[in-house]
Design an enzyme around this catalytic site. Structure first.
Site, mmCIF file in Angstrom:
data_model
loop_
_atom_site.group_PDB
_atom_site.id
_atom_site.type_symbol
_atom_site.label_atom_id
_atom_site.label_comp_id
_atom_site.label_asym_id
_atom_site.label_seq_id
_atom_site.Cartn_x
_atom_site.Cartn_y
_atom_site.Cartn_z
ATOM 1 N N SER A 1 0.903 -0.842 0.007
ATOM 2 C CA SER A 1 -0.024 -0.172 -0.089
ATOM 3 C C SER A 1 0.853 0.702 -0.410
ATOM 4 O O SER A 1 2.404 1.764 0.705
ATOM 5 C CB SER A 1 -0.901 0.019 1.090
ATOM 6 N N THR B 1 -6.252 3.165 -6.489
ATOM 7 C CA THR B 1 -7.254 3.133 -5.588
ATOM 8 C C THR B 1 -8.037 4.379 -5.732
ATOM 9 O O THR B 1 -7.705 5.049 -5.318
ATOM 10 C CB THR B 1 -7.411 2.952 -3.927
ATOM 11 N N LYS C 1 -8.714 -0.448 -8.276
ATOM 12 C CA LYS C 1 -9.372 -0.631 -7.530
ATOM 13 C C LYS C 1 -10.432 -0.115 -6.832
ATOM 14 O O LYS C 1 -10.714 1.020 -6.424
ATOM 15 C CB LYS C 1 -8.538 -1.302 -6.740
HETATM 16 C C1 FMN Z 1 -6.326 -2.190 7.745
HETATM 17 C C2 FMN Z 1 -6.795 -2.350 6.793
HETATM 18 C C3 FMN Z 1 -6.151 -1.381 5.893
HETATM 19 C C4 FMN Z 1 -6.202 -0.824 4.583
HETATM 20 N N1 FMN Z 1 -5.592 -0.354 3.417
HETATM 21 C C5 FMN Z 1 -5.513 0.175 2.325
HETATM 22 C C6 FMN Z 1 -4.563 0.607 1.508
HETATM 23 O O1 FMN Z 1 -4.233 0.998 2.289
HETATM 24 N N2 FMN Z 1 -4.893 0.805 0.449
HETATM 25 C C7 FMN Z 1 -6.359 0.109 -0.009
HETATM 26 O O2 FMN Z 1 -6.019 0.299 -1.417
HETATM 27 N N3 FMN Z 1 -7.078 -0.790 0.403
HETATM 28 C C8 FMN Z 1 -6.600 -0.914 1.863
HETATM 29 N N4 FMN Z 1 -7.787 -1.651 2.501
HETATM 30 C C9 FMN Z 1 -8.730 -2.207 1.644
HETATM 31 C C10 FMN Z 1 -7.781 -3.382 1.203
HETATM 32 O O3 FMN Z 1 -6.979 -3.578 0.482
HETATM 33 C C11 FMN Z 1 -9.007 -4.834 1.202
HETATM 34 O O4 FMN Z 1 -9.527 -4.120 0.162
HETATM 35 C C12 FMN Z 1 -9.831 -4.856 1.903
HETATM 36 O O5 FMN Z 1 -9.171 -4.865 3.188
HETATM 37 C C13 FMN Z 1 -10.753 -5.989 1.647
HETATM 38 O O6 FMN Z 1 -11.595 -6.414 2.336
HETATM 39 P P1 FMN Z 1 -11.628 -7.387 3.124
HETATM 40 O O7 FMN Z 1 -10.788 -7.140 4.812
HETATM 41 O O8 FMN Z 1 -12.534 -7.754 4.560
HETATM 42 O O9 FMN Z 1 -10.531 -9.031 2.846
HETATM 43 C C14 FMN Z 1 -7.529 -2.238 3.645
HETATM 44 C C15 FMN Z 1 -7.990 -2.887 4.495
HETATM 45 C C16 FMN Z 1 -7.693 -2.890 6.104
HETATM 46 C C17 FMN Z 1 -8.438 -4.307 6.354
#
Ligand code: FMN
Length: 442
Positions: free
Chosen positions: A174, A224, A314
């Protein structure tokens, strides 16, 4: 069956005190509809039989190994994580936006899946591998980009990348990650890595970070687009969560219950952001710097021109937007509402998936994420049209529960569940996971 005590399911198969005549008496009590206890003769248990039942487990590894070995599912890892890290860290990871309706609905959609198995198929060997962006992935699974990963455990992103490398999976770093692109590449040089980008207000800084990712061998850029501003993470507000964590009276009290986590935080490298060599500002300033509320489709097209590798977009949540970003040059789209962490009451990705797949056809790959906690969820999403599924929390629970070993345990659990679900479905390869294999109950 050696040494088992007689029970309702194994009449006559144990030895020792199960004497001739017992079987007939036992059965006749069933035939007459009487209570078994009323006619079965009782006796004092013999120590020799008892001792055979006592099998002390040999202790292997340390306490973390043993805890992880006992976790049979991702929710088990979640429970260990909840007890292991400070509450604010767990809530930052586990939580979602607003009333967390988006997240709950994503989970409910997976619970509504009904599989359609075929029987009498040879599933003695199943191959759960697939192709993702033109290269092999051992499972239809991608470890999603997540911010501040070293907060969950100091082993952080490098450990996730190493597990991905070992397992033959892609890992996305990320923009808000806490390891630089260069350090990540050095940690898992043979692994497949994608770099997740937020379009920055400061386009020049944004271009610099893209260039660093390219030089460090990241094969794809994941833009994203569901984050024009930060979602309302109410658990964080209520917990007074800051990055880096502040030592307030409340956190100190909590630290007393999680000394290991605080010791790790204070005695290892300070957190460094993937995108910023050093960051002295607050989290609010950081978010303002890296989220661009004025981003448009033209930015996708611009990035397509500058970035030589694959481009993934995304956070797409409708068939119309999916078609538009593919027209603008995306090689893949992720149907995602950011794990419910942005817009609350957002469309449910699993429900949007078939329409998005239909809209983009074979012009782009389609992935999905949000609420995946089980290998069966992955199989269902693939059957409903996803090329692969991203998981965030599932591996982060493992990370919080036991660092790199915990991430490996999470991936092992998911891999075993994917293979077993395929076998029970009667399919031996991912190509056989067609829409006929799963439906969503009303
Ligand atoms: C703690 C955390 C931090 C996240 N940080 C980002 C990020 O920095 N960039 C991003 O595109 N998605 C981020 N996401 C979203 C994830 O890429 C992903 O879309 C999401 O976690 C999917 O759902 P799930 O956690 O239920 O598997 C984050 C998710 C979590 C749980």
């Amino acid at each position: 069956m050696r040494g088992r005590l007689p029970g309702a399911n194994d009449v006559g198969v144990s030895r020792g005190a199960w004497r001739a005549g017992d079987r007939e008496r036992h059965l006749s009590s069933h035939r007459s509809g009487g209570r078994v206890g009323a006619v079965v003769e009782r006796r004092v248990p013999r120590w020799s039989e008892f001792s055979e039942l006592i099998r002390p487990r040999r202790l292997t590894g340390d306490a973390t190994d043993r805890r992880l070995a006992r976790a049979a599912t991702i929710p088990d890892l979640r429970e260990i994580a909840r007890r292991t890290v400070p509450r604010a860290v767990f809530d930052y990871t586990d939580g979602a936006a607003g009333a967390e309706i988006s997240y709950r609905r994503s989970r409910e959609a997976f619970e509504r899946v009904e599989f359609c198995p075929s029987v009498l198929r040879d599933v003695s060997a199943v191959d759960p591998s697939t192709s993702v962006l033109g290269a092999r992935s051992a499972l239809p699974l991608v470890l999603a980009p997540t911010g501040f990963t070293r907060l969950m455990h100091t082993e952080g992103e490098p450990s996730v990348a190493r597990v991905a490398e070992q397992a033959g999976l892609v890992y996305g770093l990320s923009t808000m990650g806490t390891t630089s692109p260069e350090a990540l590449a050095a940690a898992a040089p043979g692994g497949r890595r994608w770099f997740q980008l937020y379009l920055w207000r400061d386009r020049e800084a944004s271009e610099q970070v893209v260039e660093r990712a390219r030089a460090a061998g990241f094969e794809a850029l994941v833009l994203t687009v569901d984050t024009p501003v930060a979602g309302p993470r109410l658990r964080d507000v209520r917990n007074g969560f800051t990055i880096p964590p502040a030592l307030t009276l409340r956190t100190v009290a909590n630290a007393a219950r999680h000394p290991r986590w605080w010791l790790d935080l204070l005695t290892t490298e300070p957190l460094e952001f993937a995108a910023l060599s050093s960051w002295g500002g607050t989290i609010g300033e950081l978010v303002d710097k890296v989220f661009e509320p004025a981003a448009t489709l033209a930015d996708v097209a611009g990035l397509r021109e500058r970035w030589p590798g694959k481009l993934v977009v995304k956070g797409v949540q409708s068939a119309e937007d999916a078609r538009a970003v593919v027209d603008a040059g995306a090689d893949a789209v992720v149907v995602s509402n950011h794990g419910g962490r942005q817009l609350d009451r957002a469309p449910v990705p699993l429900e949007q998936l078939p329409a998005v797949v239909h809209a983009v056809g074979d012009r782009a790959e389609v992935y999905v994420d949000g609420g995946v906690l089980d290998g069966g969820d992955v199989v269902a999403a693939v059957a409903l049209g996803a090329r692969a599924v991203l998981v965030g929390r599932a591996y982060l629970y493992g990370l919080m529960a036991g660092g790199e070993r915990g991430v490996a345990r999470a991936v092992d659990i998911l891999a075993a569940e994917i293979a077993r679900t395929m076998q029970l479905l009667g399919v031996a390869s991912v190509a056989e996971l067609t829409p006929q294999r799963a439906r969503l109950r009303a």
